[in-house]
Design an enzyme around this catalytic site. Structure first.
Site, mmCIF file in Angstrom:
data_model
loop_
_atom_site.group_PDB
_atom_site.id
_atom_site.type_symbol
_atom_site.label_atom_id
_atom_site.label_comp_id
_atom_site.label_asym_id
_atom_site.label_seq_id
_atom_site.Cartn_x
_atom_site.Cartn_y
_atom_site.Cartn_z
ATOM 1 N N LEU A 89 2.798 -1.277 -5.995
ATOM 2 C CA LEU A 89 3.027 -2.366 -4.863
ATOM 3 C C LEU A 89 4.043 -1.635 -3.777
ATOM 4 C CD1 LEU A 89 2.399 -5.744 -6.116
ATOM 5 C CD2 LEU A 89 0.742 -4.338 -5.273
ATOM 6 N N ASP A 90 4.794 -0.307 -4.088
ATOM 7 C CA ASP A 90 5.427 0.357 -2.950
ATOM 8 C C ASP A 90 5.267 1.787 -3.204
ATOM 9 O OD1 ASP A 90 7.183 0.408 -0.982
ATOM 10 O OD2 ASP A 90 8.993 -0.143 -1.837
ATOM 11 N N LEU A 91 3.916 2.097 -3.224
ATOM 12 C CA LEU A 91 3.855 3.545 -3.427
ATOM 13 C C LEU A 91 4.076 4.251 -2.179
ATOM 14 C CD1 LEU A 91 2.759 5.696 -5.286
ATOM 15 C CD2 LEU A 91 0.622 5.528 -4.122
ATOM 16 N N ASN A 97 9.097 7.618 -3.468
ATOM 17 C CA ASN A 97 8.856 7.001 -4.829
ATOM 18 C C ASN A 97 8.014 7.739 -5.761
ATOM 19 O OD1 ASN A 97 10.457 4.681 -4.202
ATOM 20 N ND2 ASN A 97 8.838 3.446 -4.039
ATOM 21 N N THR A 112 6.319 -1.515 1.979
ATOM 22 C CA THR A 112 6.964 -0.176 3.451
ATOM 23 C C THR A 112 6.028 -0.403 4.333
ATOM 24 O OG1 THR A 112 8.269 0.731 1.509
ATOM 25 C CG2 THR A 112 7.958 1.847 3.788
#
Lengths: 466, 246
Positions: A134-136, A140, A175
């Site tokens: 959920l924040d690829l 990261n 993001t």
């Protein structure tokens, strides 16, 4: 807790170097007498008055990271007691940050494909462990010789654990450049959100541009529900049509049309010749003002645009099925039985995909016959027979592929193909154990023993007795 | 420390035997029974005598509202519960009632409070079935963890100071984490009359070192329990609901 600095000792970990750190946490190289490998300590910044979401984010990260394993996440070492001294200790990952590589975007197509496969494989491994990242984003992802390593699980969601972060707030978490439309609307339950983010990364690597920019507001992020990005080929005309197809398939707002499995993205990137370029894409034209105004006031319509969660599809059945069939005989009842079982598996899931494979035995001692007695290519004959075998399934061309593989060992050929393509389920036949068929029977035995996925072995009733 | 927490046995012998066999395999350090040994089910004598034996072996056992009704007579209960308590009272001896009368409303272990219904007014038997009730339960105690039963639906409430608790339905056999910065109310599912749609007997295994709690589910022969409910002339619905876990 004191402000950490070089030389600080925390629960036996000695901080040796400060690394690139964010607003929520500081990162440190660290050593510990019980561990010979280099370590990293992530220490959340918890000043008095820190927003509760920072604490809950750390809590979430520790809870999820602790349960992850495999080579696509940094090995978890330990977590400090949040009430006393919060930190997460993990293995140091040596590699190149994807963000660094992407500064050179647009990248050559081969590079985009290579990196895309690597990330998709890592995502598939994460999703298999019931976790959506959920924040690829490029920051990261660490590229290492052993594959991509995914970092930072502070916004992640484990399907079997409480979503403490999501319960704190319904505001979009992610993001802006990479967040999936369903996340913008507060849905944190679908691993397909990571596939959307992967699509954004592929888009950016291919074109050098972010597909949706970096909107600073929620309405700005919501634009991606209604406005498709410019097609990559409109920005960089040399982009192959199949790559554009894969990227836009990742970026589908309607999850009923988006890839449901990261493994399928990897598969398509590996097999561009199998990608069918869609004739009907959603229109890129801006919808009329009236429609946009209406949509703005209708929450329900927004949810409808997103379509159903891809989770139901992932759970309905295998995504990629391999049917290994011997089509050398005519009107073979066993081949018909394999077909029937393949159909049952395919029917479980409308977006499943079938690889039909037949093995053309190569001889070790004699020269392999490449033409039959009439001078026709044995390879082409088999391919024709394989397509004829699959015809009753009436599969659209984007759901099936055909492979005639020349190999000494049929079992090895099947196993290698299954591994390389992350196959979910293999269907193959077992002959009766007559003297002639004993060798063929051993193919299924070996595949069952060594495959890393489910295997259905089809045998005609009563045929085992010789 | 590993603690097996069983609640709402409700005189269901088949469910209790199945659950206790699973408890034995798990070999916890302690066992706690959170009340409602009797009521609804056809084997109140078995339930009380089993609990008595477990208590003499070191188990904790609390009083539930059906146990209280067995002692004092039913008041303010649903018609089925009322009928079942009247029947139950006919089965029990003075010694059985005397054992029930010794049971406390709540108990404490290091870092936790155990109670049948809620830490708030335990003797008035409020249901912790939503966030507000969980908040009220936590407000009535300093304990970081409250273990209770009574609703027959497993649920975990996670609370941060000054915020409404967050609820989570724990999945069977998946250890749910307890957080060092939160307080928790864990509502343990029922052994003898589950109502969360899963007819299998439910109990919890708490691991204080790992800070985790798991809801263990054990299928049992609901047909046999329902048959006995019929034989004793108890309301049919009390047997039917066991098959569907409602």
């Amino acid at each position: 807790m004191e402000t950490p600095r070089i030389g600080s000792v925390i629960d036996g970990f000695t901080l040796t170097e400060r690394l690139r750190s964010g607003a929520m946490a500081t990162l440190w190289r660290a050593t510990h007498p019980d561990h010979d490998r280099p370590l990293v300590l992530k220490i959340p910044i918890l000043d008095p008055g820190t927003d509760v979401s920072v604490i809950v984010g750390y809590e979430t990260e520790a809870m999820i990271h602790k349960r992850l394993s495999g080579r696509h996440v940094p090995r978890f070492v330990s977590a400090g007691d949040l009430a006393r001294i919060p930190y997460i200790a993990m293995e140091f990952v040596a590699g190149t940050p994807l963000a660094e590589t992407m500064r050179a975007a647009p990248l050559p197509v081969e590079e985009v494909v290579r990196i895309g496969i690597t990330i998709a494989v890592a995502l598939a491994d994460l999703h298999r462990q019931n976790v959506a990242h959920l924040d690829l984003k490029p920051d990261n992802v660490m590229m290492t010789p052993a594959g991509a390593v995914l970092l930072d699980f502070g916004l992640s969601r484990h399907a079997e654990l409480p979503d403490l972060l999501g319960e704190e707030s319904s505001a979009p978490m992610g993001t802006a450049a990479y967040i999936a439309p369903e996340q913008v609307l507060g849905d944190r339950s679908d691993a397909a959100s990571d596939i959307f983010a992967l699509g954004c990364i592929l888009y950016q690597m291919t074109t050098g541009e972010e597909p949706f920019g970096r909107p600073a507001t929620v309405p700005g992020m919501k634009r991606r529900l209604y406005h498709a990005p410019r097609p990559p080929r409109a920005i960089r005309s040399e982009t192959p049509a199949w790559l554009e197809e894969i990227i836009l398939h990742c970026l589908e707002v309607d999850r009923g049309r988006r890839y449901a499995d990261a493994a399928k993205v990897a598969f398509d990137l590996r097999h561009p010749e199998q990608v069918v370029v869609a004739r009907h894409r959603r229109p890129t034209a801006t919808p009329g003002l009236a429609k946009r105004l209406l949509a703005r006031f209708q929450k329900r319509e927004e949810a409808a645009i997103l379509g159903p969660s891809a989770r139901a599809r992932r759970e309905a059945g295998p995504s990629i099925i391999l049917a290994a069939v011997d089509v050398s005989g005519e009107h073979d009842r066993l081949a018909q039985a394999i077909l029937a079982e393949t159909k049952r598996l395919l029917d479980a899931r409308e977006d499943s995909w079938l690889a039909c494979l037949t093995v053309l035995r190569t001889e070790i001692i004699r020269e392999t016959q490449s033409v039959d007695e009439h001078g026709r290519s044995v390879y082409i004959n088999r391919l024709v027979a394989l397509k004829d075998w699959a015809r009753p399934l009436h599969l659209r061309e984007d759901r099936v592929s055909y492979h005639v593989i020349e190999a000494v060992s049929a079992a090895d050929a099947i196993l290698t193909y299954a591994d390389h393509n992350d196959i979910d389920h293999i269907v193959l036949g077992a002959r009766s154990s007559s003297a002639v068929r004993r060798h063929l029977g051993s193919v299924s035995t070996k595949v069952v023993a060594e495959a890393h996925c489910s295997v259905s072995v089809i045998r005609l009733k009563g045929s085992a007795a010789s | 420390m590993r603690i097996a927490v069983l609640t709402d046995l409700h005189a269901n012998r088949e469910a209790t035997e199945a659950a206790l066999a699973a408890v034995e395999r798990l070999a916890p350090d302690r066992i706690a029974l959170l009340g409602d040994l009797v009521g609804y089910g056809p084997d109140p004598v078995y339930a009380i005598e089993t609990a008595e034996r477990m208590v003499s072996d070191g188990a904790l056992c609390l009083l539930g509202n059906h146990d209280e009704a067995a002692i004092t007579g039913p008041s303010g209960m649903t018609p089925h519960a009322h009928d079942a308590i009247l029947w139950t009272r006919e089965q029990l001896s003075a010694a059985h009632l005397a054992f029930l009368a010794t049971l406390p409303l709540s108990a404490e272990l290091p870092g936790m409070l155990l109670v049948h219904a809620s830490a708030r007014t335990p003797g008035k038997w409020p249901y912790v079935s939503q966030e507000k009730a969980a908040a009220e339960c936590l407000a009535a105690t300093d304990a970081p963890l409250v273990l209770c039963g009574h609703t027959h639906v497993p649920m975990i409430y996670y609370a941060l100071p000054g915020r409404e608790p967050v609820r989570f339905s724990p999945l069977p056999h998946v250890a749910a984490p307890l957080s060092a910065i939160r307080r928790h109310v864990v509502v343990v599912g029922a052994v003898g009359q589950p109502r969360d749609g899963n007819p299998a007997a439910c109990f919890a295994l708490l691991d204080t070192e790992r800070a985790e709690i798991s809801m263990i589910r054990v299928p049992y022969d609901t047909q046999e329990t329902a048959r006995k409910i019929g034989v004793h002339g108890l309301p049919d619905w009390l047997g039917l609901r066991l098959h569907i876990g409602r």
